[in-house]
Structures are given as structure tokens and as C-alpha cells.
Design a protein around this motif. Structure first.
Motif, PDB file in Angstrom:
ATOM      1  N   GLY A   1       6.698  -8.541  38.555  1.00 19.87           N
ATOM      2  CA  GLY A   1       6.889  -9.680  37.662  1.00 19.87           C
ATOM      3  C   GLY A   1       7.643 -10.824  38.294  1.00 19.87           C
ATOM      4  O   GLY A   1       7.738 -11.908  37.708  1.00 19.87           O
ATOM      5  N   GLY A   2       8.208 -10.586  39.508  1.00 20.84           N
ATOM      6  CA  GLY A   2       8.946 -11.643  40.189  1.00 20.84           C
ATOM      7  C   GLY A   2      10.363 -11.799  39.681  1.00 20.84           C
ATOM      8  O   GLY A   2      10.912 -10.928  39.000  1.00 20.84           O
ATOM      9  N   GLU A   3      10.980 -12.934  39.993  1.00 19.83           N
ATOM     10  CA  GLU A   3      12.364 -13.215  39.609  1.00 19.83           C
ATOM     11  C   GLU A   3      12.397 -14.109  38.361  1.00 19.83           C
ATOM     12  O   GLU A   3      11.826 -15.207  38.365  1.00 19.83           O
ATOM     13  CB  GLU A   3      13.103 -13.906  40.744  1.00 19.83           C
ATOM     14  N   PRO A   4      13.070 -13.669  37.302  1.00 18.60           N
ATOM     15  CA  PRO A   4      13.091 -14.465  36.071  1.00 18.60           C
ATOM     16  C   PRO A   4      13.931 -15.726  36.162  1.00 18.60           C
ATOM     17  O   PRO A   4      13.685 -16.699  35.432  1.00 18.60           O
ATOM     18  CB  PRO A   4      13.670 -13.493  35.044  1.00 18.60           C
ATOM     19  N   GLY A   5      14.934 -15.738  37.036  1.00 15.49           N
ATOM     20  CA  GLY A   5      15.831 -16.889  37.114  1.00 15.49           C
ATOM     21  C   GLY A   5      16.943 -16.809  36.076  1.00 15.49           C
ATOM     22  O   GLY A   5      16.989 -15.896  35.244  1.00 15.49           O
ATOM     23  N   PRO A   6      17.859 -17.788  36.088  1.00 14.14           N
ATOM     24  CA  PRO A   6      19.000 -17.789  35.161  1.00 14.14           C
ATOM     25  C   PRO A   6      18.540 -17.831  33.703  1.00 14.14           C
ATOM     26  O   PRO A   6      17.495 -18.414  33.399  1.00 14.14           O
ATOM     27  CB  PRO A   6      19.756 -19.069  35.532  1.00 14.14           C
ATOM     28  N   PRO A   7      19.276 -17.187  32.798  1.00 14.48           N
ATOM     29  CA  PRO A   7      20.536 -16.475  33.027  1.00 14.48           C
ATOM     30  C   PRO A   7      20.362 -14.995  33.333  1.00 14.48           C
ATOM     31  O   PRO A   7      21.346 -14.265  33.440  1.00 14.48           O
ATOM     32  CB  PRO A   7      21.253 -16.653  31.687  1.00 14.48           C
ATOM     33  N   THR A   8      19.078 -14.529  33.449  1.00 13.14           N
ATOM     34  CA  THR A   8      18.865 -13.106  33.718  1.00 13.14           C
ATOM     35  C   THR A   8      19.216 -12.757  35.156  1.00 13.14           C
ATOM     36  O   THR A   8      19.842 -11.732  35.436  1.00 13.14           O
ATOM     37  CB  THR A   8      17.399 -12.719  33.430  1.00 13.14           C
ATOM     38  N   SER A   9      18.780 -13.592  36.100  1.00  4.71           N
ATOM     39  CA  SER A   9      19.125 -13.383  37.503  1.00  4.71           C
ATOM     40  C   SER A   9      19.417 -14.739  38.131  1.00  4.71           C
ATOM     41  O   SER A   9      19.006 -15.777  37.608  1.00  4.71           O
ATOM     42  CB  SER A   9      17.986 -12.688  38.247  1.00  4.71           C
ATOM     43  N   TYR A  10      20.119 -14.706  39.254  1.00  7.62           N
ATOM     44  CA  TYR A  10      20.487 -15.957  39.911  1.00  7.62           C
ATOM     45  C   TYR A  10      19.911 -16.050  41.321  1.00  7.62           C
ATOM     46  O   TYR A  10      20.447 -16.744  42.179  1.00  7.62           O
ATOM     47  CB  TYR A  10      22.009 -16.125  39.892  1.00  7.62           C
ATOM     48  N   LYS A  11      18.805 -15.350  41.531  1.00  4.00           N
ATOM     49  CA  LYS A  11      17.978 -15.602  42.701  1.00  4.00           C
ATOM     50  C   LYS A  11      17.057 -16.765  42.358  1.00  4.00           C
ATOM     51  O   LYS A  11      17.038 -17.272  41.222  1.00  4.00           O
ATOM     52  CB  LYS A  11      17.153 -14.355  43.042  1.00  4.00           C
ATOM     53  N   LEU A  12      16.244 -17.198  43.331  1.00  2.00           N
ATOM     54  CA  LEU A  12      15.297 -18.272  43.067  1.00  2.00           C
ATOM     55  C   LEU A  12      14.247 -17.793  42.060  1.00  2.00           C
ATOM     56  O   LEU A  12      13.580 -16.782  42.289  1.00  2.00           O
ATOM     57  CB  LEU A  12      14.599 -18.710  44.359  1.00  2.00           C
ATOM     58  N   ALA A  13      14.124 -18.509  40.967  1.00  3.86           N
ATOM     59  CA  ALA A  13      13.120 -18.139  39.977  1.00  3.86           C
ATOM     60  C   ALA A  13      11.734 -18.278  40.590  1.00  3.86           C
ATOM     61  O   ALA A  13      11.402 -19.323  41.170  1.00  3.86           O
ATOM     62  CB  ALA A  13      13.241 -19.023  38.735  1.00  3.86           C
ATOM     63  N   ALA A  14      10.923 -17.223  40.489  1.00  6.98           N
ATOM     64  CA  ALA A  14       9.592 -17.263  41.106  1.00  6.98           C
ATOM     65  C   ALA A  14       8.682 -16.248  40.440  1.00  6.98           C
ATOM     66  O   ALA A  14       9.122 -15.155  40.052  1.00  6.98           O
ATOM     67  CB  ALA A  14       9.674 -16.978  42.600  1.00  6.98           C
ATOM     68  N   LYS A  15       7.412 -16.621  40.327  1.00 12.04           N
ATOM     69  CA  LYS A  15       6.422 -15.716  39.757  1.00 12.04           C
ATOM     70  C   LYS A  15       6.155 -14.552  40.718  1.00 12.04           C
ATOM     71  O   LYS A  15       6.400 -14.641  41.915  1.00 12.04           O
ATOM     72  CB  LYS A  15       5.114 -16.469  39.478  1.00 12.04           C
ATOM     73  N   ASP A  16       5.632 -13.485  40.147  1.00  9.93           N
ATOM     74  CA  ASP A  16       5.221 -12.319  40.927  1.00  9.93           C
ATOM     75  C   ASP A  16       4.193 -12.752  41.968  1.00  9.93           C
ATOM     76  O   ASP A  16       3.214 -13.430  41.653  1.00  9.93           O
ATOM     77  CB  ASP A  16       4.604 -11.279  39.976  1.00  9.93           C
ATOM     78  N   SER A  17       4.409 -12.369  43.223  1.00 10.99           N
ATOM     79  CA  SER A  17       3.460 -12.690  44.287  1.00 10.99           C
ATOM     80  C   SER A  17       3.059 -11.436  45.063  1.00 10.99           C
ATOM     81  O   SER A  17       2.702 -11.515  46.241  1.00 10.99           O
ATOM     82  CB  SER A  17       4.056 -13.725  45.249  1.00 10.99           C
ATOM     83  N   SER A  18       3.111 -10.284  44.423  1.00  8.91           N
ATOM     84  CA  SER A  18       2.848  -9.030  45.135  1.00  8.91           C
ATOM     85  C   SER A  18       1.400  -8.946  45.593  1.00  8.91           C
ATOM     86  O   SER A  18       0.476  -9.281  44.848  1.00  8.91           O
ATOM     87  CB  SER A  18       3.206  -7.826  44.265  1.00  8.91           C
ATOM     88  N   HIS A  19       1.217  -8.487  46.815  1.00  6.86           N
ATOM     89  CA  HIS A  19      -0.104  -8.456  47.420  1.00  6.86           C
ATOM     90  C   HIS A  19      -0.104  -7.512  48.608  1.00  6.86           C
ATOM     91  O   HIS A  19       0.954  -7.122  49.111  1.00  6.86           O
ATOM     92  CB  HIS A  19      -0.496  -9.860  47.911  1.00  6.86           C
ATOM     93  N   VAL A  20      -1.285  -7.160  49.053  1.00  3.94           N
ATOM     94  CA  VAL A  20      -1.468  -6.435  50.305  1.00  3.94           C
ATOM     95  C   VAL A  20      -2.435  -7.248  51.161  1.00  3.94           C
ATOM     96  O   VAL A  20      -3.563  -7.518  50.738  1.00  3.94           O
ATOM     97  CB  VAL A  20      -2.039  -5.020  50.073  1.00  3.94           C
ATOM     98  N   GLU A  21      -1.992  -7.651  52.335  1.00  7.13           N
ATOM     99  CA  GLU A  21      -2.868  -8.402  53.241  1.00  7.13           C
ATOM    100  C   GLU A  21      -3.811  -7.441  53.952  1.00  7.13           C
ATOM    101  O   GLU A  21      -3.409  -6.376  54.417  1.00  7.13           O
ATOM    102  CB  GLU A  21      -2.055  -9.167  54.285  1.00  7.13           C
ATOM    103  N   ILE A  22      -5.083  -7.856  54.051  1.00  8.04           N
ATOM    104  CA  ILE A  22      -6.070  -7.089  54.802  1.00  8.04           C
ATOM    105  C   ILE A  22      -6.485  -7.846  56.053  1.00  8.04           C
ATOM    106  O   ILE A  22      -6.645  -7.258  57.116  1.00  8.04           O
ATOM    107  CB  ILE A  22      -7.292  -6.766  53.919  1.00  8.04           C
ATOM    108  N   MET A  23      -6.642  -9.165  55.954  1.00 10.36           N
ATOM    109  CA  MET A  23      -6.882  -9.991  57.139  1.00 10.36           C
ATOM    110  C   MET A  23      -6.153 -11.313  56.979  1.00 10.36           C
ATOM    111  O   MET A  23      -6.434 -12.064  56.050  1.00 10.36           O
ATOM    112  CB  MET A  23      -8.374 -10.255  57.361  1.00 10.36           C
ATOM    113  N   ARG A  24      -5.214 -11.589  57.869  1.00 14.33           N
ATOM    114  CA  ARG A  24      -4.528 -12.881  57.878  1.00 14.33           C
ATOM    115  C   ARG A  24      -5.453 -13.904  58.537  1.00 14.33           C
ATOM    116  O   ARG A  24      -5.930 -13.702  59.656  1.00 14.33           O
ATOM    117  CB  ARG A  24      -3.215 -12.800  58.636  1.00 14.33           C
ATOM    118  N   ILE A  25      -5.690 -14.984  57.827  1.00 15.76           N
ATOM    119  CA  ILE A  25      -6.491 -16.089  58.340  1.00 15.76           C
ATOM    120  C   ILE A  25      -5.584 -17.115  58.994  1.00 15.76           C
ATOM    121  O   ILE A  25      -5.875 -17.657  60.050  1.00 15.76           O
ATOM    122  CB  ILE A  25      -7.310 -16.741  57.202  1.00 15.76           C
TER     123      ILE A  25
END
Length: 356
Positions: A67-91
Motif C-alpha cells: 500500500g506504500g507510505e500513507p504520510g503524516p500523521p500516520t507516518s513521517y516518511k515520504l508519502a508515496a503510493k504502492d510501487s511494488s513490482h518484480v522486474e523481468i527485463m530492464r529496458i
């Protein structure tokens, strides 16, 4: 010295971020509210430490998955959407003059059916710390066992065979300087993970091992079970099988989805032969060449293709052709173009494939 195993480092000028892979993004009450869902098979929060019971610190990205980082006031890391992935070929880059390949060429090939995309059913195999100091924590998706049983036709295919199967096809087909795969197939969950103590580190990985055992008990699972498009909305033409490949401009921006075209079941002799042929080699990223993992008794075989036009029994869509797998496992280009309309491998999908 380059820090990545590029196909041709001397001609690679810019390390971009585009890649083909799997998306594990999932909206979660614990993450960023704008995260979209591309899979519901695995709740990756089961291997996170959002309350920092075990970890002392990380980099400012925080948790990249679940789900990524919710941001303040829940967390104080950089708020960001979930970006979970598995790379198969880097272009990398879409600029050929910088060592990359155009987006159009990637999309055209994937849409043509020349790359056989199975129903991507996968399962996490471990959570590990990479060699960095402090390390990244990664969820691994290793092929297990690492070498298929080439002799027993009734032996099950390895867990996560689909990733290696697609990877090898992509590496056979595409040759451009910036091409590489960033290590074993994995999803990074957090960077610069600093544990509170050795005991806390051991306790964290024990927690992760328990989650992995639960997931593996159920075996490989399909992703994109909801038939979602790149933006999380329903696909316009969702079918029974929707667990395919995604084209990422970078980890936060997905531009294209490619549905499976090589459909289950995979236990019939014809499909199994195709699968094992592509799994018979492994890319050596240190030597930058292929190495054979199949026994010498595993021979290349040719197969003939017979198709029946939908609704017109007995009327062939594509004339019977012999398409030999060459020593590299790719479909012979000259014989592909002999097919009516230059339809390529796409016309094989769903048709009867006979070994000869």
C-alpha cells in the motif's frame, strides 16, 4: 566499472528506469489512499514492520509495498503510493542513441504474440537482505527447484517457472545495450534497513519465514484476478485469464498491460516441450552469455502448427508449418514470416501444437 550487468556497457550512456515486469500494487488501509490494486493474492503487509518493532530506521522512502507510505500523521516518511513490482527485463531508456530501445518496438512485439505470455502464477519464496550496507530488504520469487525435471514428463513444473520462461524469451528476442535484469527476481520492500539489534533482526526474519510458509502452502497464485487495467479500473476486455505483464515507464508509472496469450493447462506434452525448451538455458549475467542447464539428452524438437478457424471446423487459419526452435530457443524468423499475414507466434496460441 558499471554497477549493473548491461548487455553492452560501452554503448549504454544513461541508466533509465523503464522495464517489463509484474505489478504487486495493492490498496491498503495501512498505506497511501491513492494506491491502486493490481493483485489481491498476497498482502505484503505480512512481511512489513510498520510499527518499527524490529527496524530502527530506513531511507526516506519507507515501505515501498503493502500500500506504500500513507504520510503524516500516520507516518513521517515520504508519502508515496504502492510501487511494488518484480522486474523481468530492464529496458532503461527508450532512446536507442543512449543504448535503449523505443517504446513502440517493445509494445509492437508484445502485442504481436511473438512473446508467449503464460498466466503469471507466482509465489514468494523468501525475504532476504541484499548485500548493501545497510541492506535493502527484498521479497524473492526464485524458481524452485532452480532446474526443472527434464526427464520425467509427469514431474510438476517448478514454482515461479513463468518468470524465467518470460525472461528468457525477452532476452532471446531483444538485444540492445542497456538491457539487463537487476539480480534475482525480487520486489524491494524497503531500503537502508537498520535493525535495532541482532536479536530484532532474527525475530523479523522469523516473522517473514512464517508468512512465506503460509503463502507457499497454497502454491503459486495468479495476479490481477480482478481484471484491472494500468490505472486500476476494469479492463475493457477482461477474460478468464488476466495475470499478464506490465510495461513500466518507472516504478511509479505503468503505461501498458499485456494479457496472457499462452494459456493453461500446461501439463500436456506439447506445451510442456515449449516451456522446457525455454527453461533449458539460463542467462549468466557475469559472463553475459547463455549457459545450458538441461541435460544433453534433452533435444531440440520441431513442432507443427495446425489451426482451426473459430466456428469453421476443419478450415485451417494457418497452413501447417514446421517451426523449429533454434539453438537459442527463439522462433526462426524466416519461418515466422512464411505464416499467412506474418501473424507470428500469436496464431499458435489456442491452436493444436504437435511435436514431430
Amino acid at each position: 566499472m558499471p554497477n549493473q550487468p548491461y548487455l553492452d556497457p560501452e554503448k549504454t550512456l544513461v541508466d533509465g528506469l523503464a522495464f517489463l515486469g509484474l505489478s504487486f500494487t495493492r490498496n491498503s488501509d495501512e498505506g497511501h489512499p491513492d494506491s491502486i490494486t493490481h493483485q489481491e493474492s498476497f498482502d505484503l503487509n505480512e512481511v512489513l514492520d510498520r510499527d518499527y518493532e524490529f527496524l530502527m530506521s530506513s531511507n526516506d522512502d519507507g515501505w515501498l509495498v503493502g500500500g506504500g507510505e500513507p504520510g503524516p500523521p500516520t507516518s513521517y516518511k515520504l508519502a508515496a503510493k504502492d510501487s511494488s513490482h518484480v522486474e523481468i527485463m530492464r529496458i532503461g531508456t527508450y532512446r536507442p542513441d543512449w543504448g535503449g530501445i523505443t517504446e513502440k518496438e517493445i509494445v509492437d512485439v508484445l502485442n504481436s504474440g511473438r512473446i508467449l505470455i503464460p498466466q503469471m502464477e507466482v509465489v514468494p519464496t523468501a525475504v532476504v537482505a541484499n548485500p548493501d550496507n545497510p541492506p535493502e530488504l527484498e521479497i524473492r520469487f526464485d524458481m524452485d527447484p532452480p532446474v526443472p525435471d527434464f526427464q520425467n514428463p509427469d514431474a510438476p513444473l517448478p514454482d515461479n517457472w513463468v518468470i524465467r520462461f518470460v525472461h528468457n524469451q525477452l532476452f532471446k528476442h531483444f538485444e540492445f545495450p542497456s538491457r539487463f535484469c537487476p539480480g534475482p527476481f525480487h520486489s524491494t520492500i524497503i531500503r537502508k534497513a537498520d535493525f535495532r539489534s541482532k536479536a530484532h533482526k532474527e525475530a523479523y526474519f522469523a516473522k517473514c519465514d512464517a508468512a512465506i510458509k503460509r503463502w507457499r502452502l497454497h502454491g503459486p497464485q495468479p495476479l490481477n484476478t480482478g481484471g484491472w487495467d494500468v490505472d486500476g479500473t476494469p479492463l475493457t476486455e477482461a477474460g478468464e485469464y488476466n495475470s499478464g505483464l506490465w510495461l513500466f515507464q518507472d516504478r511509479e508509472n505503468i503505461t501498458h498491460f499485456f494479457k496472457p496469450n499462452f494459456l493453461p493447462p500446461y501439463d500436456d506434452p506439447e506445451k510442456r516441450q515449449i516451456i522446457l525448451k525455454y527453461l533449458s538455458e539460463e542467462w549468466d549475467q557475469d559472463a553475459l552469455k547463455w549457459k545450458t542447464v538441461a541435460p544433453s539428452s534433452f533435444e531440440n524438437k520441431a513442432f507443427a502448427v495446425k489451426g482451426e478457424e473459430s466456428g469453421k471446423e476443419g478450415e485451417s487459419v494457418v497452413e501447417e508449418k514446421k517451426i523449429e526452435l533454434d539453438s537459442l530457443g527463439t522462433f526462426d524468423e524466416e519461418k515466422k514470416t512464411e505464416l499467412d499475414g506474418d501473424v507470428g507466434v500469436e496464431s499458435i496460441i489456442g491452436k493444436k501444437v504437435e511435436l514431430v
